[in-house]
Every structure is written in C-alpha cells, then in structure tokens.
Design a protein around this motif. Structure first.
Motif, PDB file in Angstrom:
ATOM      1  N   MET A 246       0.821  -1.207   0.000  1.00  0.00           N
ATOM      2  CA  MET A 246       0.000   0.000   0.000  1.00  0.00           C
ATOM      3  C   MET A 246       0.861   1.266   0.000  1.00  0.00           C
ATOM      4  N   LYS A 247       2.029   1.199   0.709  1.00  0.00           N
ATOM      5  CA  LYS A 247       2.911   2.363   0.738  1.00  0.00           C
ATOM      6  C   LYS A 247       3.431   2.708  -0.651  1.00  0.00           C
ATOM      7  N   LYS A 248       3.804   1.680  -1.405  1.00  0.00           N
ATOM      8  CA  LYS A 248       4.334   1.907  -2.752  1.00  0.00           C
ATOM      9  C   LYS A 248       3.266   2.495  -3.656  1.00  0.00           C
ATOM     10  N   PHE A 249       2.036   2.075  -3.469  1.00  0.00           N
ATOM     11  CA  PHE A 249       0.921   2.609  -4.255  1.00  0.00           C
ATOM     12  C   PHE A 249       0.740   4.095  -3.955  1.00  0.00           C
ATOM     13  N   LYS A 250       0.761   4.459  -2.678  1.00  0.00           N
ATOM     14  CA  LYS A 250       0.612   5.875  -2.294  1.00  0.00           C
ATOM     15  C   LYS A 250       1.804   6.695  -2.789  1.00  0.00           C
ATOM     16  N   TYR A 251       2.998   6.082  -2.710  1.00  0.00           N
ATOM     17  CA  TYR A 251       4.194   6.779  -3.178  1.00  0.00           C
ATOM     18  C   TYR A 251       4.097   7.072  -4.674  1.00  0.00           C
ATOM     19  N   ALA A 252       3.656   6.091  -5.435  1.00  0.00           N
ATOM     20  CA  ALA A 252       3.524   6.272  -6.881  1.00  0.00           C
ATOM     21  C   ALA A 252       2.501   7.355  -7.195  1.00  0.00           C
ATOM     22  N   LEU A 253       1.399   7.348  -6.474  1.00  0.00           N
ATOM     23  CA  LEU A 253       0.350   8.329  -6.736  1.00  0.00           C
ATOM     24  C   LEU A 253       0.701   9.728  -6.224  1.00  0.00           C
ATOM     25  N   SER A 254       1.718   9.838  -5.364  1.00  0.00           N
ATOM     26  CA  SER A 254       2.145  11.160  -4.905  1.00  0.00           C
ATOM     27  C   SER A 254       2.702  11.990  -6.056  1.00  0.00           C
ATOM     28  N   PHE A 255       2.995  11.339  -7.173  1.00  0.00           N
ATOM     29  CA  PHE A 255       3.449  12.050  -8.373  1.00  0.00           C
ATOM     30  C   PHE A 255       2.447  13.134  -8.754  1.00  0.00           C
ATOM     31  N   PHE A 256       1.158  12.844  -8.650  1.00  0.00           N
ATOM     32  CA  PHE A 256       0.142  13.795  -9.079  1.00  0.00           C
ATOM     33  C   PHE A 256       0.094  15.029  -8.184  1.00  0.00           C
ATOM     34  N   LYS A 257       0.537  14.901  -6.943  1.00  0.00           N
ATOM     35  CA  LYS A 257       0.608  16.060  -6.053  1.00  0.00           C
ATOM     36  C   LYS A 257       1.792  16.954  -6.403  1.00  0.00           C
ATOM     37  N   ARG A 258       2.813  16.355  -7.018  1.00  0.00           N
ATOM     38  CA  ARG A 258       4.047  17.088  -7.326  1.00  0.00           C
ATOM     39  C   ARG A 258       4.231  17.297  -8.817  1.00  0.00           C
ATOM     40  N   ILE A 259       3.171  17.297  -9.563  1.00  0.00           N
ATOM     41  CA  ILE A 259       3.287  17.385 -11.021  1.00  0.00           C
ATOM     42  C   ILE A 259       3.928  18.707 -11.464  1.00  0.00           C
ATOM     43  N   GLY A 260       3.769  19.750 -10.662  1.00  0.00           N
ATOM     44  CA  GLY A 260       4.407  21.031 -10.979  1.00  0.00           C
ATOM     45  C   GLY A 260       5.924  20.951 -10.921  1.00  0.00           C
ATOM     46  N   LEU A 261       6.425  20.025 -10.124  1.00  0.00           N
ATOM     47  CA  LEU A 261       7.869  19.855 -10.004  1.00  0.00           C
ATOM     48  C   LEU A 261       8.474  19.318 -11.302  1.00  0.00           C
ATOM     49  N   VAL A 262       7.679  18.611 -12.089  1.00  0.00           N
ATOM     50  CA  VAL A 262       8.154  18.093 -13.378  1.00  0.00           C
ATOM     51  C   VAL A 262       8.548  19.264 -14.274  1.00  0.00           C
ATOM     52  N   SER A 263       7.726  20.294 -14.292  1.00  0.00           N
ATOM     53  CA  SER A 263       8.024  21.477 -15.095  1.00  0.00           C
ATOM     54  C   SER A 263       9.322  22.138 -14.631  1.00  0.00           C
ATOM     55  N   ASP A 264       9.476  22.287 -13.312  1.00  0.00           N
ATOM     56  CA  ASP A 264      10.709  22.872 -12.773  1.00  0.00           C
ATOM     57  C   ASP A 264      11.919  22.031 -13.148  1.00  0.00           C
ATOM     58  N   PHE A 265      11.760  20.712 -13.048  1.00  0.00           N
ATOM     59  CA  PHE A 265      12.829  19.772 -13.376  1.00  0.00           C
ATOM     60  C   PHE A 265      13.261  19.951 -14.828  1.00  0.00           C
ATOM     61  N   LEU A 266      12.298  20.031 -15.726  1.00  0.00           N
ATOM     62  CA  LEU A 266      12.612  20.138 -17.154  1.00  0.00           C
ATOM     63  C   LEU A 266      13.186  21.499 -17.533  1.00  0.00           C
ATOM     64  N   LYS A 267      12.839  22.551 -16.802  1.00  0.00           N
ATOM     65  CA  LYS A 267      13.329  23.894 -17.107  1.00  0.00           C
ATOM     66  C   LYS A 267      14.682  24.193 -16.478  1.00  0.00           C
ATOM     67  N   ASP A 268      15.051  23.430 -15.438  1.00  0.00           N
ATOM     68  CA  ASP A 268      16.276  23.702 -14.692  1.00  0.00           C
ATOM     69  C   ASP A 268      17.510  23.413 -15.544  1.00  0.00           C
ATOM     70  N   SER A 269      18.342  24.422 -15.709  1.00  0.00           N
ATOM     71  CA  SER A 269      19.546  24.255 -16.527  1.00  0.00           C
ATOM     72  C   SER A 269      20.619  23.440 -15.813  1.00  0.00           C
ATOM     73  N   CYS A 270      20.473  23.225 -14.525  1.00  0.00           N
ATOM     74  CA  CYS A 270      21.450  22.431 -13.770  1.00  0.00           C
ATOM     75  C   CYS A 270      21.195  20.923 -13.898  1.00  0.00           C
ATOM     76  N   VAL A 271      20.032  20.541 -14.400  1.00  0.00           N
ATOM     77  CA  VAL A 271      19.702  19.130 -14.591  1.00  0.00           C
ATOM     78  C   VAL A 271      20.234  18.695 -15.949  1.00  0.00           C
ATOM     79  N   SER A 272      20.899  17.554 -15.973  1.00  0.00           N
ATOM     80  CA  SER A 272      21.502  17.098 -17.230  1.00  0.00           C
ATOM     81  C   SER A 272      20.429  16.754 -18.266  1.00  0.00           C
ATOM     82  N   LYS A 273      20.816  16.879 -19.516  1.00  0.00           N
ATOM     83  CA  LYS A 273      19.893  16.566 -20.610  1.00  0.00           C
ATOM     84  C   LYS A 273      19.503  15.096 -20.597  1.00  0.00           C
ATOM     85  N   LEU A 274      20.413  14.244 -20.164  1.00  0.00           N
ATOM     86  CA  LEU A 274      20.124  12.812 -20.087  1.00  0.00           C
ATOM     87  C   LEU A 274      19.022  12.516 -19.069  1.00  0.00           C
TER      88      LEU A 274
END
Length: 112
Positions: A1-29
């Motif tokens: 059940m913990k893994k299920f909740k952890y996986a679904l926590s992605f939807f709470k942090r979906i805005g972080l995906v945008s930050d991740f993709l825009k951050d120039s410090c994150v590698s292209k890979l």
C-alpha cells in the motif's frame, strides 16, 4: 500500500516536473529519461497491446496498472533526488552573468 501511495504522490508534485525540465542544472540525459518515462507510460496506457490481453477474465487491466505504477515510482525517484538537491541549494536565480547561487555555506582552507 505504501508503494501505491508513493507512486500516486506524483500527481501532487506534477508542478515539479516542469521545474525539473526547465532547470539548466539538470543534465539533458536525466530530462530525456523523465520525458521517455512519461511518454512510454502514456502510450502503454492508451495502446491496445498489453502483456495480458483485456479479454482474459478482466485481468488485462492489471498489467496496465502495474506498468503505470512502476513508471510513476521511477519518476518519483528522479523528482525526489531533484527536490533534495534543490533544497540544499536554497536560492538560485539567473542574472545577466549567468546562474547565481546564494546562501551557500562553505569553508575556505588556507594552505599556510
């Protein structure tokens, strides 16, 4: 059940995906890996091809769920690493001179 909740926590942090993709410090890979996980998950979910066909006693939806949960867990792991790194670098902004990092603690060791 913990893994299920952890996986679904992605939807709470979906805005972080945008930050991740825009951050120039994150590698292209790493950005490419995240994009591929998102795209593969979406394509697998809408695709009629499955590991277990849908007609087999209604269990066909289970493989969709397992694959999606696995992909969301992998995405969350990348976002966790990114979030931890972002918290360690408290203030980051861009200026005309490039990226500026502020409020970092460091030691200067004298060689004398």
């Amino acid at each position: 059940m913990k893994k299920f909740k952890y996986a679904l926590s992605f939807f709470k942090r979906i805005g972080l995906v945008s930050d991740f993709l825009k951050d120039s410090c994150v590698s292209k890979l790493k950005k490419l890996k995240l994009i591929m996980l998102l795209v593969f998950g979406f394509i697998y979910f809408i695709s009629p091809l499955d590991l277990i066909p849908e007609v087999i006693l209604g269990f066909g939806i289970i493989d969709d769920g397992v694959v999606i949960l696995y992909l969301l867990t992998e995405i969350n792991k990348e976002l966790d690493k990114y979030e931890l790194k972002s918290k360690n670098i408290k203030h980051r902004y861009h200026s005309e001179y490039g990226s500026v990092i502020d409020n970092i603690e460091y030691d200067i060791k004298d060689k004398s």
